[in-house]
Design a protein around this motif. Structure first.
Motif, PDB file in Angstrom:
ATOM      1  N   UNK A 263       0.878  -1.189   0.000  1.00 55.68           N
ATOM      2  CA  UNK A 263       0.000   0.000   0.000  1.00 55.68           C
ATOM      3  C   UNK A 263       0.907   1.229   0.000  1.00 55.68           C
ATOM      4  N   UNK A 264       1.151   1.748  -1.176  1.00 52.50           N
ATOM      5  CA  UNK A 264       2.100   2.848  -1.322  1.00 52.50           C
ATOM      6  C   UNK A 264       1.575   4.184  -0.792  1.00 52.50           C
ATOM      7  N   UNK A 265       0.300   4.382  -0.812  1.00 53.91           N
ATOM      8  CA  UNK A 265      -0.238   5.719  -0.506  1.00 53.91           C
ATOM      9  C   UNK A 265      -0.402   5.994   0.987  1.00 53.91           C
ATOM     10  N   UNK A 266      -0.534   4.971   1.774  1.00 58.41           N
ATOM     11  CA  UNK A 266      -0.793   5.210   3.200  1.00 58.41           C
ATOM     12  C   UNK A 266       0.424   5.860   3.870  1.00 58.41           C
ATOM     13  N   UNK A 267       0.176   7.005   4.483  1.00 56.04           N
ATOM     14  CA  UNK A 267       1.228   7.751   5.171  1.00 56.04           C
ATOM     15  C   UNK A 267       1.098   7.658   6.685  1.00 56.04           C
ATOM     16  N   UNK A 268      -0.135   7.399   7.165  1.00 56.28           N
ATOM     17  CA  UNK A 268      -0.324   7.387   8.619  1.00 56.28           C
ATOM     18  C   UNK A 268      -1.548   6.564   8.992  1.00 56.28           C
ATOM     19  N   UNK A 269      -1.341   5.654   9.948  1.00 55.17           N
ATOM     20  CA  UNK A 269      -2.451   4.923  10.571  1.00 55.17           C
ATOM     21  C   UNK A 269      -2.307   5.076  12.075  1.00 55.17           C
TER      22      UNK A 269
END
Length: 297
Positions: A263-269
């Protein structure tokens, strides 16, 4: 000579003698006019005698005018006002502030969405007393791109309220009393529903599946027992902190059967504040470039 003078004197005497009589009459008239009581009687007698006809006409005119005025007053009293329609309420752009397609209805204690100008693109109705939203609220406003209901008393939103708003990109429902999410519009890029009472059963399985433009999802400070299903690939930020999430699986963010999937787009969870130990689910984050924020034991 004396005879001639006597004759002339006799001839002129009748002309001179009446003069005292004129003076006496003048005195009598003057004396009559100086008595206020007699003057009043004279005025009344003159008006009654010579102006009686005209006075009657004047009185009749006044009486007719009064009767008409009374009739109009009675008509006003007896005729009920027409029923007030919703569109007859105070115009929205007097109640709120309208500026270049933006409508600001903030902190004015309204309990329903006011009729909006058709060209409205941005609605800010923060910190009011609105409890419910329906499809009618936005039926004729096709160009809405951002809606903000932060800090209201929202408990219920009809499923079709936002579904037909094809231009809507940002929907902010933070700090309300919601138990579930409505059907969301297809072009949504941001959903902020933090600080509500939303449970996992209040989010349908396919709520997020087709939202291919959704980048920011804020569902923190709710009552979720699990991470919502079918989160779209477009997501960059996911806030789920301070819920009741107890577990996650290998398919929550990644694909268990695809070890090459990233998942390249996830920057923060964010998952802190949940009753879950992230260290127990290491394979659940294998597709992520960054680990979720939370407790690792």
């Amino acid at each position: 000579m004396k005879t001639l003078q006597s004759t002339l004197l006799l001839l002129f005497m009748p002309l001179v003698m009446p003069a005292p009589q004129v003076q006496q009459d003048s005195r009598v008239i003057s004396d009559y006019g100086t008595d206020p009581f007699e003057e009043t009687l004279f005025s009344q007698d003159y008006e009654d005698t010579y102006l009686d006809g005209r006075n009657i006409k004047k009185k009749e005119t006044l009486m007719l005018t009064d009767e008409k005025s009374l009739q109009l007053q009675n008509d006003d009293i007896s005729t009920p006002p027409p029923p007030k329609r919703e569109n007859d309420e105070m115009p929205t752009c007097l109640l709120c502030v309208c500026l270049s397609g933006s409508v600001y209805c903030e902190e004015i204690d309204i309990d329903a969405v006011p009729p909006l100008p058709k060209e409205s693109a941005y609605l800010y109705a923060r910190f009011n007393k609105i409890k419910k939203l329906t499809a009618k609220d936005f039926a004729d406003i096709p160009n809405l791109r951002r809606i903000d209901f932060t800090g209201n008393l929202l408990e219920d939103i009809e499923d079709s309220t936002f579904s037909k708003l094809s231009m809507l990109e940002e929907l902010i429902l933070a700090e309300n009393q919601l138990l579930k999410l409505p059907v969301l519009p297809p072009k949504l890029t941001l959903l902020n529903a933090k600080y509500n009472k939303i449970k996992s059963k209040g989010i349908k399985a396919n709520t997020f599946k087709k939202l291919n433009n959704l980048s920011f999802l804020y569902l923190d400070h709710n009552a979720l027992e699990s991470v919502p299903l079918n989160l779209p690939e477009s997501l960059r930020v996911i806030h789920l902190q301070f819920n009741d999430i107890t577990s996650i699986t290998d398919d929550t963010f990644c694909k268990a059967n695809d070890s090459h999937y990233i998942r390249n787009r996830i920057e923060e969870i964010r998952l802190e504040g949940n009753p879950i130990v992230l260290g127990k689910h290491p394979n659940s984050f294998i597709c992520l470039k960054r680990l979720p924020i939370g407790s690792y034991f």
